[in-house]
Design a protein around this motif. Structure first.
Motif, PDB file in Angstrom:
ATOM      1  N   LEU A  78      67.494  31.243-129.845  1.00  0.00           N
ATOM      2  CA  LEU A  78      68.766  30.637-129.477  1.00  0.00           C
ATOM      3  C   LEU A  78      68.924  29.291-130.179  1.00  0.00           C
ATOM      4  CD1 LEU A  78      68.469  31.187-125.633  1.00  0.00           C
ATOM      5  CD2 LEU A  78      69.811  32.549-127.226  1.00  0.00           C
ATOM      6  N   THR A  79      70.161  28.924-130.484  1.00  0.00           N
ATOM      7  CA  THR A  79      70.431  27.597-131.013  1.00  0.00           C
ATOM      8  C   THR A  79      70.442  26.640-129.830  1.00  0.00           C
ATOM      9  OG1 THR A  79      71.757  28.516-132.798  1.00  0.00           O
ATOM     10  CG2 THR A  79      72.070  26.178-132.301  1.00  0.00           C
ATOM     11  N   LEU A  80      69.586  25.632-129.904  1.00  0.00           N
ATOM     12  CA  LEU A  80      69.446  24.697-128.798  1.00  0.00           C
ATOM     13  C   LEU A  80      70.389  23.503-128.953  1.00  0.00           C
ATOM     14  CD1 LEU A  80      67.790  24.288-126.227  1.00  0.00           C
ATOM     15  CD2 LEU A  80      66.127  23.033-127.581  1.00  0.00           C
ATOM     16  N   SER A  81      70.503  22.998-130.198  1.00  0.00           N
ATOM     17  CA  SER A  81      71.413  21.875-130.442  1.00  0.00           C
ATOM     18  C   SER A  81      71.934  21.959-131.874  1.00  0.00           C
ATOM     19  CB  SER A  81      70.703  20.537-130.220  1.00  0.00           C
ATOM     20  OG  SER A  81      69.661  20.362-131.153  1.00  0.00           O
ATOM     21  N   GLU A  90      68.160  22.401-133.700  1.00  0.00           N
ATOM     22  CA  GLU A  90      66.970  22.869-132.999  1.00  0.00           C
ATOM     23  C   GLU A  90      67.187  24.302-132.526  1.00  0.00           C
ATOM     24  OE1 GLU A  90      64.780  19.316-130.670  1.00  0.00           O
ATOM     25  OE2 GLU A  90      66.712  19.918-129.842  1.00  0.00           O
ATOM     26  N   TYR A  91      66.095  25.042-132.546  1.00  0.00           N
ATOM     27  CA  TYR A  91      66.108  26.406-132.031  1.00  0.00           C
ATOM     28  C   TYR A  91      65.131  26.512-130.867  1.00  0.00           C
ATOM     29  CZ  TYR A  91      68.565  27.969-136.249  1.00  0.00           C
ATOM     30  OH  TYR A  91      69.483  28.150-137.246  1.00  0.00           O
ATOM     31  N   GLU A  92      65.403  27.489-130.026  1.00  0.00           N
ATOM     32  CA  GLU A  92      64.521  27.782-128.906  1.00  0.00           C
ATOM     33  C   GLU A  92      64.134  29.251-128.991  1.00  0.00           C
ATOM     34  OE1 GLU A  92      64.863  26.654-124.371  1.00  0.00           O
ATOM     35  OE2 GLU A  92      66.261  28.275-124.851  1.00  0.00           O
ATOM     36  N   ARG A 118      59.287  28.203-126.665  1.00  0.00           N
ATOM     37  CA  ARG A 118      58.943  27.252-127.723  1.00  0.00           C
ATOM     38  C   ARG A 118      60.233  26.688-128.322  1.00  0.00           C
ATOM     39  NH1 ARG A 118      53.710  25.480-128.727  1.00  0.00           N
ATOM     40  NH2 ARG A 118      52.315  27.124-128.148  1.00  0.00           N
ATOM     41  N   ILE A 119      60.167  25.434-128.728  1.00  0.00           N
ATOM     42  CA  ILE A 119      61.299  24.765-129.373  1.00  0.00           C
ATOM     43  C   ILE A 119      60.830  24.258-130.728  1.00  0.00           C
ATOM     44  CG2 ILE A 119      62.888  22.801-129.248  1.00  0.00           C
ATOM     45  CD1 ILE A 119      62.700  23.056-126.184  1.00  0.00           C
ATOM     46  N   PHE A 120      61.684  24.413-131.747  1.00  0.00           N
ATOM     47  CA  PHE A 120      61.348  23.867-133.060  1.00  0.00           C
ATOM     48  C   PHE A 120      62.610  23.374-133.752  1.00  0.00           C
ATOM     49  CE2 PHE A 120      62.237  28.294-133.829  1.00  0.00           C
ATOM     50  CZ  PHE A 120      62.855  28.343-135.063  1.00  0.00           C
ATOM     51  N   SER A 121      62.407  22.444-134.675  1.00  0.00           N
ATOM     52  CA  SER A 121      63.528  21.822-135.393  1.00  0.00           C
ATOM     53  C   SER A 121      63.910  22.638-136.616  1.00  0.00           C
ATOM     54  CB  SER A 121      63.155  20.411-135.834  1.00  0.00           C
ATOM     55  OG  SER A 121      62.908  19.608-134.715  1.00  0.00           O
ATOM     56  N   ASN A 122      65.188  22.557-136.967  1.00  0.00           N
ATOM     57  CA  ASN A 122      65.710  23.207-138.159  1.00  0.00           C
ATOM     58  C   ASN A 122      65.854  22.155-139.257  1.00  0.00           C
ATOM     59  OD1 ASN A 122      66.947  24.939-139.976  1.00  0.00           O
ATOM     60  ND2 ASN A 122      68.977  24.652-139.099  1.00  0.00           N
ATOM     61  N   ILE A 136      55.129  30.068-137.288  1.00  0.00           N
ATOM     62  CA  ILE A 136      54.036  29.416-136.554  1.00  0.00           C
ATOM     63  C   ILE A 136      54.332  29.400-135.063  1.00  0.00           C
ATOM     64  CG2 ILE A 136      52.902  27.184-136.163  1.00  0.00           C
ATOM     65  CD1 ILE A 136      53.193  26.710-139.220  1.00  0.00           C
ATOM     66  N   GLN A 137      55.554  29.056-134.700  1.00  0.00           N
ATOM     67  CA  GLN A 137      55.932  28.988-133.285  1.00  0.00           C
ATOM     68  C   GLN A 137      55.896  30.372-132.631  1.00  0.00           C
ATOM     69  OE1 GLN A 137      56.136  26.278-131.487  1.00  0.00           O
ATOM     70  NE2 GLN A 137      55.781  25.064-133.323  1.00  0.00           N
ATOM     71  N   ARG A 138      56.274  31.414-133.367  1.00  0.00           N
ATOM     72  CA  ARG A 138      56.204  32.776-132.832  1.00  0.00           C
ATOM     73  C   ARG A 138      54.742  33.169-132.560  1.00  0.00           C
ATOM     74  NH1 ARG A 138      60.583  36.373-133.057  1.00  0.00           N
ATOM     75  NH2 ARG A 138      62.463  35.410-133.882  1.00  0.00           N
TER      76      ARG A 138
END
Length: 159
Positions: A78-81, A90-92, A118-122, A136-138
């Motif tokens: 999902l798009t977080l922001s 950011e994605y979640e 998990r949250i990571f930046s785009n 990596i987050q997956r």
């Protein structure tokens, strides 16, 4: 004197409950099982490796009384922001794992839904970096699911 010191260190570390990281004391009722997984090969291999490391045996003749069934992992991105240009900042990642633990002779069937996030930046300037970070987050998310499953198995009270 040296032997006494070594014995004292061993006694102290075992008395305080210290153990190697990753070791989960699983109950005897789940030490012999059949694993049926529909999750990806990489996840299934890591799960089986973790179970084996913790003393679980997988008989090839199907004689195990306990069956662990793993459904496919569901991971949603999902798009977080978004930034000021309307691009994803950011994605979640949200994961869900459905697990069934069946004791055949006693007829018990326990079901769990294990989740992770998990949250990571785009990085809008580097698509490759974002893809690498997502990969990596997956993987870390899948590792979290395995850890949570091991904790559930630790607390499993099969009769």
């Amino acid at each position: 004197m040296k032997q006494l010191l070594i014995a004292l260190v061993i006694l102290t570390t075992t008395a305080c409950g210290w153990q190697l990281r990753g070791i989960t004391q699983l109950p005897a009722s789940v030490q012999v099982m059949t694993l049926e997984s529909q999750a990806g090969n990489r996840f299934t291999q890591r799960l089986k490796q973790q179970l084996t490391f913790n003393g679980v045996v997988f008989p090839s003749d199907g004689s195990a009384n306990v069956r662990l069934m793993i459904a496919p992992i569901s991971i949603e991105r999902l798009t977080l922001s978004v930034n000021s240009r309307g691009q994803a900042a950011e994605y979640e990642l949200n994961a869900e794992l459905n697990v069934r633990l069946i004791q055949l002779e006693e007829g018990t069937d326990t079901q769990w839904i294990i989740t992770g996030r998990r949250i990571f930046s785009n990085d809008i300037n580097s698509v490759i970096a974002t893809q690498s970070e997502e990969k990596i987050q997956r993987e870390e998310l899948e590792n979290d699911l395995i850890r949570k499953l091991m904790n559930r198995l630790k607390k499993a009270q099969l009769k």
